[in-house]
Design an enzyme around this catalytic site. Structure first.
Site, mmCIF file in Angstrom:
data_model
loop_
_atom_site.group_PDB
_atom_site.id
_atom_site.type_symbol
_atom_site.label_atom_id
_atom_site.label_comp_id
_atom_site.label_asym_id
_atom_site.label_seq_id
_atom_site.Cartn_x
_atom_site.Cartn_y
_atom_site.Cartn_z
ATOM 1 C CE LYS A 1 -3.878 2.098 2.505
ATOM 2 N NZ LYS A 1 -4.839 1.714 3.576
ATOM 3 C CB SER B 1 -8.226 3.584 2.764
ATOM 4 O OG SER B 1 -7.384 2.913 3.560
ATOM 5 C CB SER C 1 -8.513 0.823 5.565
ATOM 6 O OG SER C 1 -9.093 1.772 5.611
#
Lengths: 485, 477
Positions: free
Chosen positions: A78, A153, A177
């Site tokens: 990420k 997210s 997330s």
């Protein structure tokens, strides 16, 4: 099956038997990326060159007989994790050109374990969102239905695993997330206990809630990733100096005579009917495996979203103050004075959702409002934590849906922040309490959209989560389904 | 109307740790800009603070020395504001639960003693520095100082005059420097002070509206600023006005305080607990260990010197003005066994030498052993006090021991009766005129004979003995 579709443990077996090379694996992953990334847009930036170098080094290591937990395994990161010398943006304009001078602790650990990095994945800007739509770099699509969101997210990390554009990936979970996109993309995603994995080098959203965790294709891979990621880090004062068990040893232990808590507050009106059906199926499977399901209560559940949307923005308003144009990242040009530089840099550098949360957080901490908002929220947070402590005296783990609905359509909730916030309704409490949670595929909706079940356990009981998740995985028989891209 | 000033002081003291409060960077002053920095003190994305234990130890020392209650658990908080020298956009400080509270220090003003309460002592990080280009419209940021540890010592509003403020600050300064936890350098900003001041009618118990004074970088300026502000507030009140609650900056050149611009002042710091740091728990055993390691503080030392060495309070005050000087004096006193003489030599001669050369006691070429030796030699009659005055100059210049100097110069005192008797009789014999005048009753000429004896011995004769023998021999004539 193609190499990029396999799991970590399957690939490691092949590497050990010298059936394939690490370069073969990374090639198959980048072939796949070439083929589908245009549709999915899971990545912000690829690390192709680095990946091939790492793979070549992995092959050398294998030749020397040094094979570690993740040797030769392509992993996506990420873009919230600092990678030394490689641009790290947090999907924000304000960091669009930021190159960290250091590696996050988790990056160091993955490197030491022999991992190959494929690239930096897309996400909601500063991890603020539930759909990956707030990214400065465009929207990521759900591989199962390209007109739908992958969740957020960590949507890019979830989609990359689901689309076989990597073998596993890292995400961060502040209010769901990891677990929410894992559920919506049909992969396994774990948020460890707060303090289990070092946050050093994880760009902060809400420091008391943020935690890094893995996305994987199956539960055993989740255990392998946790073995590498978990552990005390002297650079993170909130990480806990506690021994880390071998999470792989929890696979296939069974759940005979376990008690599984079903929180009544999580089975409410408004949950999608297909999600409800999948949950009922899951309860049956768990009972069939020898566990007893009992209804439990988490009485302060109603307050979770409200508490979260005070504490997380309050911490964020402070954490994001450093993006001021002075030292690094975006700086607005042609400013007449300091104040204008601050205002323009931050107005132009942050997206709407980030600004909204900075405003909420600033307000909640302001003098005259602190007691009514931040302080009160902290007190209620303690009650939410107590709910879980009490619940775990009655059950081994808690089972609940990860999300109230399967993946929604791109743009469906962007105009209604409150609706968007409610998509995290089942995941937020975990972060507030600091406990671990895992989302495992448990069914499919009629349109072929994945549904996830969430297991929660007491602090530092990730082993129990692996144990029950591996049981569900074995009995649900969903592993072979792949998105059709 | 008679007004009474009410003053409270906030002192920021930089702690003398080798590394910063939340990272491993050096705290050294004066390095190349931004050379003592790392991702943590630069406020890079993703970094986390880790508390330096030495900082807590030093802060605890100050808390113990000022009789504070140590909070078993204390917490760090974020003080949020934007400024280019503050890389994270917040300062890590302590707010709701500071390290220590409810302390006190004793001061002396005009011969009287007074206790000033200490509200709290907490730890925090320093900010960086801005350097403004004089020729171009540009400013530069130096973050070497960002993250240097500070303690903030907040006094109760117990101070009633500028003199008391000065005495209080000097006492804090002395304690910090004595414990070697702060270098006390005000020019480099290691010891800084802000003041809160208000006036109230003498009989009033409620406080008046206060102003906060900043930008005073010496003891003298702090006193001047307070004196000015007392005058200013009195003028405002006496003319029926009211004092505005504001922050005012001391203008050294003009000798006045001016209000800070409103915008700079309008801060809401939005303090909240720093989620990156866990609560700080002070271990009792550790605290005991620190207590045991505390040096004797100046006030205690002063009392002990007066009591044990029988020296005047004033002398004790001078001798304890620094720990090194006190240690020096004590070494001389103990080695010589003559504390009174030790005090005189240190106060008069040593301090003058050092003062003239702007040297510190640690750089004094005369070691305590040498000075003690000198005192012993005088006491034994080996040299006269007058000779010793020459010897000590030589000692200071060369660093040699008094014995070596005396031998080299043949300065040994003549204390042998027979030798002196011979000299005396030859002096008497050589001055028949003065002798007859003396015998006729001109007593003053006794001194003349003493002088002649000293001259004949090149000043080496033991004067006491010369006196005795001369008296006897003149009487026998």
């Amino acid at each position: 099956m193609k190499l990029n579709e396999l799991t970590i443990h399957e690939l490691q077996d092949k590497l050990r038997r010298i059936e394939v090379s690490a370069v073969d694996i990374v090639s198959s992953v980048f072939d796949r990326i070439d083929a589908v990334e245009g549709k999915v847009h899971a990545y912000i930036a690829l690390m192709k060159e680095e990946a091939y170098e790492q793979a070549a080094r992995a092959d050398e290591d294998i030749k020397q007989g040094h094979i570690k937990e993740l040797t030769g395994i392509p992993i996506a990161l990420k873009d919230i994790l600092c990678t030394k010398g490689f641009r790290t943006t947090c999907a924000s304009h304000v960091l669009h050109n930021y190159i960290p001078p250091y590696d996050a602790t988790v990056i160091e650990k993955l490197k030491q374990a022999g991992a190959v990095f494929t690239g930096k994945t897309n996400m909601d800007e500063f991890a603020m969102g539930s759909s990956t739509e707030t990214s400065y770099f465009g929207v990521t699509k759900n591989p199962w239905a390209l007109e739908r969101i992958p969740g957020g997210s960590s949507g890019g990390s979830a989609a990359a695993v689901a689309a076989d554009e990597c073998i596993a990936s890292i995400g961060s979970d502040t209010g769901g997330s990891i677990r929410q996109p894992a559920a919506l993309c049909g992969v396994v995603g774990m948020k460890p206990t707060y303090g289990r994995v070092s946050r050093f080098g994880l760009i902060a959203f809400a420091s008391s809630l943020d935690q890094l965790g893995p996305f994987t294709k199956d539960v055993e891979d989740c255990a392998i990733m946790m073995n590498v990621m978990a552990g005390y880090d002297p650079k993170d004062s909130t990480s806990v100096p506690m021994d880390v068990p071998d999470y792989r040893s929890f696979i296939d232990r069974g759940i005979d005579a376990w008690t599984v808590g079903i929180p009544k507050e999580y089975f409410i009106e408004g949950i999608d009917a297909e999600v409800m059906t999948a949950m009922q199926e899951t309860i049956k499977l768990v009972e069939k495996a020898g566990a007893r399901c009992v209804e439990i209560s988490l009485p302060h559940t109603d307050y979770c979203v409200a508490v979260y949307y005070i504490i997380a923005p309050a911490e964020a308003s402070s954490n994001l103050a450093r993006y001021d144009g002075v030292k690094y990242g975006y700086r607005s040009s042609k400013c007449r004075d300091l104040l204008e530089m601050y205002k323009k840099t931050r107005s132009e550098g942050f997206g709407a959702e980030v600004k909204r949360r900075i405003m909420i957080g600033t307000y909640a901490l302001s003098s005259g409002y602190y007691d009514a908002y931040y302080k009160k929220a902290s007190q209620v947070r303690a009650l939410i934590k107590r709910d879980f402590d009490q619940a775990f005296t009655k059950c081994d783990v808690i089972l609940a849906p990860t999300t109230p609905t399967p993946a929604f359509k791109i743009g469906e909730k962007t105009d209604n922040p409150l609706q968007m916030y409610l998509s995290d309704i089942f995941t937020i409490s975990t972060n507030l309490a600091g406990i671990p949670g895992v989302s495992v595929p448990c069914g499919f909706a009629g349109k072929g959209l994945p549904i996830g079940a969430q297991f929660l356990a007491g602090h530092f009981e990730e082993g129990k989560l692996i144990q029950i998740a591996s049981v569900l995985e074995k009995t649900a028989h969903l592993k072979s389904r792949r998105p059709n891209l | 109307m008679e007004y009474e000033p009410v003053i409270g002081l906030e002192v920021h003291a930089q702690l003398l740790t080798a590394s910063k409060i939340f990272c491993g960077c050096s705290t050294e002053f004066g390095a190349i800009p931004n050379s003592h920095t790392c991702p943590v003190c630069l406020g890079m994305p993703g970094v986390l603070p880790v508390l330096n234990k030495k900082v807590v130890e030093y802060a605890l020392k100050m808390a113990l020395a000022t009789h504070c209650t140590i909070n078993e658990t204390s917490n760090f908080a974020r003080k949020n504001y934007f400024y280019p020298d503050l890389p994270k956009g917040y300062q890590i400080s302590q707010y709701a639960q500071p390290l220590a509270e409810h302390g006190k220090v004793e001061i002396e003003v005009n011969g009287g003693k007074k206790v000033i309460g200490i509200t709290r002592i907490h730890m925090e990080e320093d900010a960086g520095k801005l350097i403004h280009d004089e020729y171009n419209p540009a400013s530069y940021v130096d973050l070497n100082r960002a993250g240097v540890p500070l303690i903030e010592i907040v006094s109760e509003p117990d101070i009633r005059s500028a003199e008391e403020a000065g005495a209080y600050l000097k006492r804090l300064h002395e304690i910090l420097v004595y414990m070697e936890i702060c270098d006390g350098n005000m020019e480099e900003g290691s010891f800084r002070c802000d003041a809160n001041i208000s006036l109230r009618p003498k009989w009033e118990t409620a406080f008046g509206t206060r102003t906060e004074l900043k930008n005073m970088n010496s003891f003298r300026n702090i006193q001047r600023a307070l004196e000015y502000e007392i005058k200013r507030q009195r003028y405002v009140l006496e003319n029926g006005g009211s004092v505005a609650q504001e922050t005012r900056l001391w203008d050294d050149a003009q000798g006045v305080t001016n209000p800070m611009r409103g915008k700079e002042e309008a801060h809401d710091y939005r303090y909240f607990p720093d989620p990156d740091l866990v609560s700080l728990t002070v271990d009792e055993l550790w605290l005991e260990e620190i207590k045991r390691s505390l040096p004797e503080l100046p006030l205690k030392k002063r009392e002990r010197f007066v009591r044990d060495y029988q020296i005047p309070a004033y002398d004790a005050g001078v001798l304890t003005s620094s720990r090194a000087l006190a240690d020096y004096f004590e070494a001389v006193a103990k080695l010589s066994g003559k504390p009174k003489a030790a005090s005189n030599w240190v106060m008069v001669d040593i301090l003058k030498f050092l003062n003239d050369d702007k040297r510190e006691i640690k750089d004094c070429p005369i070691l305590p052993e040498s000075l003690a030796q000198l005192i012993t030699l005088i006491d034994a009659g080996a040299i006269s006090g007058k000779m010793a005055k020459d010897v000590i100059v030589e000692m200071y210049e060369t660093g040699k021991s008094p014995k070596a100097i005396i031998e080299e110069k043949g300065m040994v005192q003549i204390a042998d009766e027979e030798t002196l008797k011979k000299v005396i009789s030859s002096v008497i014999g050589a001055n028949p005129q003065q002798l007859s005048q003396f015998l006729a009753g001109k007593d003053k000429l006794f001194g003349y004979f003493v002088g002649q004896v000293m001259k004949a011995t090149q000043g080496k004769a033991n004067p006491q003995l010369v006196n005795e023998l001369l008296k006897k021999m003149l009487a026998e004539t």
